[in-house]
Write an enzyme that holds these catalytic residues in place. Structure first.
Site, PDB file in Angstrom:
ATOM      1  N   ASP A  12       9.390   3.031  -0.204  1.00 61.14           N
ATOM      2  CA  ASP A  12       8.337   3.667   0.579  1.00 61.14           C
ATOM      3  C   ASP A  12       8.583   3.291   2.041  1.00 61.14           C
ATOM      4  O   ASP A  12       8.191   2.210   2.495  1.00 61.14           O
ATOM      5  CB  ASP A  12       6.957   3.214   0.098  1.00 61.14           C
ATOM      6  N   LYS A  63       4.605   8.978   9.169  1.00 65.30           N
ATOM      7  CA  LYS A  63       4.382   8.394  10.499  1.00 65.30           C
ATOM      8  C   LYS A  63       5.391   8.895  11.536  1.00 65.30           C
ATOM      9  O   LYS A  63       5.207   9.959  12.096  1.00 65.30           O
ATOM     10  CB  LYS A  63       4.349   6.865  10.388  1.00 65.30           C
ATOM     11  N   TYR A  87       0.862  -1.191   0.000  1.00 66.15           N
ATOM     12  CA  TYR A  87       0.000   0.000   0.000  1.00 66.15           C
ATOM     13  C   TYR A  87       0.887   1.226   0.000  1.00 66.15           C
ATOM     14  O   TYR A  87       1.850   1.312   0.777  1.00 66.15           O
ATOM     15  CB  TYR A  87      -0.891  -0.010   1.250  1.00 66.15           C
TER      16      TYR A  87
HETATM   17  N1  PLP Z   1       2.895   4.213   2.392  1.00 67.67           N
HETATM   18  C1  PLP Z   1       2.877   3.264   3.357  1.00 67.67           C
HETATM   19  C2  PLP Z   1       3.904   2.191   3.353  1.00 67.67           C
HETATM   20  C3  PLP Z   1       1.891   3.302   4.348  1.00 67.67           C
HETATM   21  O1  PLP Z   1       1.866   2.361   5.294  1.00 67.67           O
HETATM   22  C4  PLP Z   1       0.929   4.347   4.321  1.00 67.67           C
HETATM   23  C5  PLP Z   1      -0.139   4.412   5.347  1.00 67.67           C
HETATM   24  O2  PLP Z   1      -0.349   3.547   6.137  1.00 67.67           O
HETATM   25  C6  PLP Z   1       1.006   5.302   3.303  1.00 67.67           C
HETATM   26  C7  PLP Z   1       2.003   5.208   2.357  1.00 67.67           C
HETATM   27  C8  PLP Z   1       0.028   6.420   3.244  1.00 67.67           C
HETATM   28  O3  PLP Z   1       0.246   7.306   4.282  1.00 67.67           O
HETATM   29  P1  PLP Z   1      -0.938   8.285   4.785  1.00 67.67           P
HETATM   30  O4  PLP Z   1      -1.961   7.404   5.429  1.00 67.67           O
HETATM   31  O5  PLP Z   1      -0.250   9.213   5.719  1.00 67.67           O
HETATM   32  O6  PLP Z   1      -1.465   8.974   3.563  1.00 67.67           O
END
Ligand code: PLP
Length: 419
Positions: free
Chosen positions: A230, A258, A135
């Site tokens: 990511d 985060k 994700y």
């Molecule tokens: N990338 C990863 C690996 C994530 O775990 C998340 C959210 O859990 C995101 C991107 C998206 O972040 P946000 O929820 O702050 O938009």
């Protein structure tokens, strides 16, 4: 929740909070402190969700609250450069030297979508490769499920995502470099980037095989594509320098979120200077944000990273391993098929005997049993992520006593759930 359901889709402001896949009602939280969260009825839970990852120091960490109070008194948003942005960026860079330049944004979704825009602009290519079960936020063309074969173009898995955009997303299998090579060869000269959660947290916890990330690095370079890690979830969780440091693989671009916001809305994308210099106003790739670099959010991030020393990180990692080993022991004693793993302060488990290496492996785990275990744990005051496909998190506030109490409660939860 009745009032919330009338106001918000599903009664929530982010879908997994609704407990849809585990059944039952979400509790309505009143406050958090340290390793614990309380609902409005006063029920106490030991929290392994920690706001989905950011709270590496635990809830309401005094150093974060003090930094917020101090910063807030000087204004909540200034909309012009502040020193705090530089101070947080320097702390990120000290831990991740490959982040030569960066840009702060307010959510992980913005970070990944912007990093991909930079990659497309730099390569002049439109397609990109992601992995089944990973994700990367909810921007249109990340919301794509895997096709049945590695060469299959993506299909949107949310209404509202144009098929034309989804078709630019190619999906490979995590821990299978040959699936990536096949896509790169079938789309020669057309792939802008490979984006990966270097340790998967959004299909449950899946660690990379030792050769997988190095293979992605080699393949990306060979095919003129950029490698994007990511690290929104793994950054400052799996190791002080994130997954890039842990596995010794340097991506071209990285996305963070985060933990760098310490519980306030902060994310970032960054990496090679030549790539980041393409971002406006240095270059033509447009990306902007009214509250980007917000002083309170920067202050929370600085306080969090300063408190997260290598020793503190190692202490949390040790207790995370103790939790995972304890869980394995409980499952073995109770005869429940189980596999669990951790990296730093991030962990996960599946109700299946064999280790999980990919999303399709994860899909064979017993999700009914997970739902029963989740509910039995919650009833005993342990709040686990309400989905079989989410990682869990441990904070500096989870001491040996919290881990021991958690294991005692989860032993009873396992006994109830296995029937
Ligand atoms: N990338 C990863 C690996 C994530 O775990 C998340 C959210 O859990 C995101 C991107 C998206 O972040 P946000 O929820 O702050 O938009």
């Amino acid at each position: 929740m009745d009032r919330a359901r009338d106001l918000f889709p599903g009664g929530v402001n982010s879908p997994v909070r609704a407990f849809g896949s585990v059944g039952g009602e979400p509790f309505v939280a009143a406050r958090g402190e340290g390793a614990r969260i309380w609902d409005v009825d006063g029920t106490e839970y030991i929290d392994y969700v920690l706001s989905w990852g950011p709270l590496v120091l635990g809830h309401a960490a005094p150093v974060v609250l003090n930094a917020l109070r101090e910063t807030m008194a000087r204004g909540t948003s200034l909309g012009i450069p502040t020193e705090l942005e530089v101070l947080l960026a320097e702390r990120v860079q000290a831990r991740m030297p490959h982040v030569e330049m960066l840009r702060f944004v307010s959510s992980g979704t913005e970070a990944t979508m912007s990093a991909r825009r930079v990659a497309r602009a730099a390569t002049g290519r439109d397609r990109f490769i992601k992995f089944d079960g990973c994700y990367h936020g909810h921007a249109d063309s990340f919301l794509v499920r895997a096709g049945s074969g590695v060469a299959t173009l993506g299909l949107p898995n949310s209404p509202g995502v144009p098929a034309a955009l989804a078709a630019l997303t190619l999906t490979a299998t995590f821990n299978d470099a040959s699936s990536v090579r096949a896509l790169l060869e079938a789309n020669a000269g057309a792939i802008a980037a490979i984006i990966v959660e270097p340790v998967v947290g959004n299909a449950g916890f899946i660690a990379p095989d030792p050769s997988f990330l190095p293979a992605l690095r080699t393949l990306a370079t060979e095919h003129g594509a950029l490698l994007i890690f990511d690290e929104v979830m793994t950054g400052f969780r799996v190791a002080p320098g994130g997954a890039a440091a842990l596995y010794g693989v340097t991506p071209d671009l990285v996305t963070l979120g985060k933990v760098i916001g310490g519980g306030l809305p902060v994310a970032a994308y960054g990496g090679r200077r030549d790539l980041m210099q393409r971002v406006a106003p240095s270059g033509p790739v447009y990306q902007a944000g009214t509250l980007s670099g917000n002083p309170m959010a920067m202050a929370a991030g600085i306080a969090t990273l300063d408190a997260l020393t290598a020793d503190v990180h190692e202490g949390i990692a040790l207790r995370t391993r103790a939790l995972v080993e304890g869980l394995r022991g409980i499952a073995a004693r109770r005869g429940v098929p189980f596999t669990a793993d951790s990296a730093g302060s991030m962990f996960g488990f599946f109700f299946r005997q064999e280790p999980v290496r990919s999303f399709s492996d994860a899909c064979t785990a017993d999700v009914e049993l997970f739902g029963r275990f989740f509910r039995a744990a919650l009833a005993r005051g342990v709040y686990l992520a309400p989905s079989a496909f989410e990682a869990g998190f441990v904070s500096a506030a989870h001491g040996d006593a919290e881990i021991a109490l958690t294991l005692e409660r989860l032993d009873a939860a396992m006994a109830e759930a296995r029937h």
